[in-house]
Write an enzyme that holds these catalytic residues in place. Sequence first.
Site, PDB file in Angstrom:
ATOM      1  N   ILE A   1      -3.408  -0.402 -15.149  1.00 13.18           N
ATOM      2  CA  ILE A   1      -3.874   0.951 -14.865  1.00 13.18           C
ATOM      3  C   ILE A   1      -4.248   1.080 -13.378  1.00 13.18           C
ATOM      4  O   ILE A   1      -4.572   0.077 -12.734  1.00 13.18           O
ATOM      5  CB  ILE A   1      -5.122   1.314 -15.722  1.00 13.18           C
ATOM      6  CG1 ILE A   1      -6.269   0.318 -15.484  1.00 13.18           C
ATOM      7  CG2 ILE A   1      -4.766   1.372 -17.165  1.00 13.18           C
ATOM      8  CD1 ILE A   1      -7.589   0.683 -16.185  1.00 13.18           C
TER       9      ILE A   1
ATOM     10  N   ASN B   1       3.448   6.548  -7.241  1.00 11.33           N
ATOM     11  CA  ASN B   1       1.991   6.697  -7.329  1.00 11.33           C
ATOM     12  C   ASN B   1       1.638   8.115  -7.774  1.00 11.33           C
ATOM     13  O   ASN B   1       1.526   9.025  -6.956  1.00 11.33           O
ATOM     14  CB  ASN B   1       1.342   6.373  -5.978  1.00 11.33           C
ATOM     15  CG  ASN B   1      -0.174   6.370  -6.068  1.00 11.33           C
ATOM     16  OD1 ASN B   1      -0.757   6.974  -6.966  1.00 11.33           O
ATOM     17  ND2 ASN B   1      -0.812   5.692  -5.137  1.00 11.33           N
TER      18      ASN B   1
ATOM     19  N   CYS C   1      -3.321   8.100  -7.972  1.00 12.80           N
ATOM     20  CA  CYS C   1      -4.432   7.947  -7.020  1.00 12.80           C
ATOM     21  C   CYS C   1      -5.462   9.046  -7.287  1.00 12.80           C
ATOM     22  O   CYS C   1      -5.120  10.230  -7.274  1.00 12.80           O
ATOM     23  CB  CYS C   1      -3.920   8.050  -5.585  1.00 12.80           C
ATOM     24  SG  CYS C   1      -5.296   8.068  -4.402  1.00 12.80           S
TER      25      CYS C   1
ATOM     26  N   LYS D   1       0.845  -1.209   0.000  1.00  8.07           N
ATOM     27  CA  LYS D   1       0.000   0.000   0.000  1.00  8.07           C
ATOM     28  C   LYS D   1       0.877   1.255   0.000  1.00  8.07           C
ATOM     29  O   LYS D   1       1.967   1.256   0.584  1.00  8.07           O
ATOM     30  CB  LYS D   1      -0.886  -0.043   1.247  1.00  8.07           C
ATOM     31  CG  LYS D   1      -1.681   1.208   1.554  1.00  8.07           C
ATOM     32  CD  LYS D   1      -2.941   1.300   0.724  1.00  8.07           C
ATOM     33  CE  LYS D   1      -3.721   2.595   0.970  1.00  8.07           C
ATOM     34  NZ  LYS D   1      -4.404   3.059  -0.244  1.00  8.07           N
TER      35      LYS D   1
END
Length: 302
Positions: A190, A126, A129, A45
């Site tokens: 994706i 990332n 998000c 995560k």
Amino acid sequence: MIDMEVEIAGIKMKNPVTTASGTFGHGVEYAKYVDLNRLGAITVKAITLEPREGNPPPRIAETPSGILNSVGLQNPGVDTFIREDLPELIKYQVPIIVNVAGNTIEEYCQVVEKLNDLPIAAFELNISCPNVKHGGMAFGSDPHMIEKVTKKVKNRSKKPLIVKLSPNVTSIVDSAIAACDGGADALSLINTLLGMAIDAESRKPILKNITGGLSGPAIKPIALRMVYEVHKAVNIPIIGMGGIMTGIDAIEFMLAGATAVAVGTANLVNPTAVIDVIDGIYDYMQRHDIKSIKDIVGALSA
Ligand code: SIN
């Protein structure tokens, strides 16, 4: 002999299957359900510089063939991750990919620098998000910004950099090229598609954040199309994801051009999904007499 080994940006994976960030905690939470040593890699995560509580609930909504989430990058922060989660995770013989997020480019860089000398295989940037106001998709929807963030983080990283792309753009190929120009070693795609759910009775949005990211089988055709397009446009390896529930789904992504795949939403419905996908790939290889999984990457006969 069946050879399932693949390589992503110098990371040797014993099979092509990793976990999609955000669906597998920090890995060790799943150790009581699956033998983590069987995974090709574990992608954890998102980790940020400071701890985050994420967005207020409700932040998950079920939809036909998928879920919407607006978690908002909840995580304990990089220092706690290093102190409490990483020591458990590195006991397993599996490469660890750390998904990195931040409000600013400098925050991304600082997270990377805190992790640089630890036994981590790669970083996943990332910039996709859809549930935060700063960083995330705000960075990943503009090719100039994608190139800039990638370049800055790459300069401060001692590990391979995998850039995770957003599908919420007009051209994911432009995003992919920008990440390559910034020095990305690999791409993952994706992330989720921006959506919303409404409760007609109360006339209210179901998610407190109003919008969220859609994942699960509903997005698989879109993800496959994007992997196919990006594979034709760039020369770096791709980790494909978006609604993979079975080994056959994973094979479809590899035929479209993915070198590896990530299992995401399936983990939330079936804690052993990631193992089932590995076994499903093996079964397909046996049935089709495929000796090396690498032989099917991009092998779509159009
Ligand atoms: C979230 O925490 O909001 C989801 C993570 C992501 O979409 O990257």
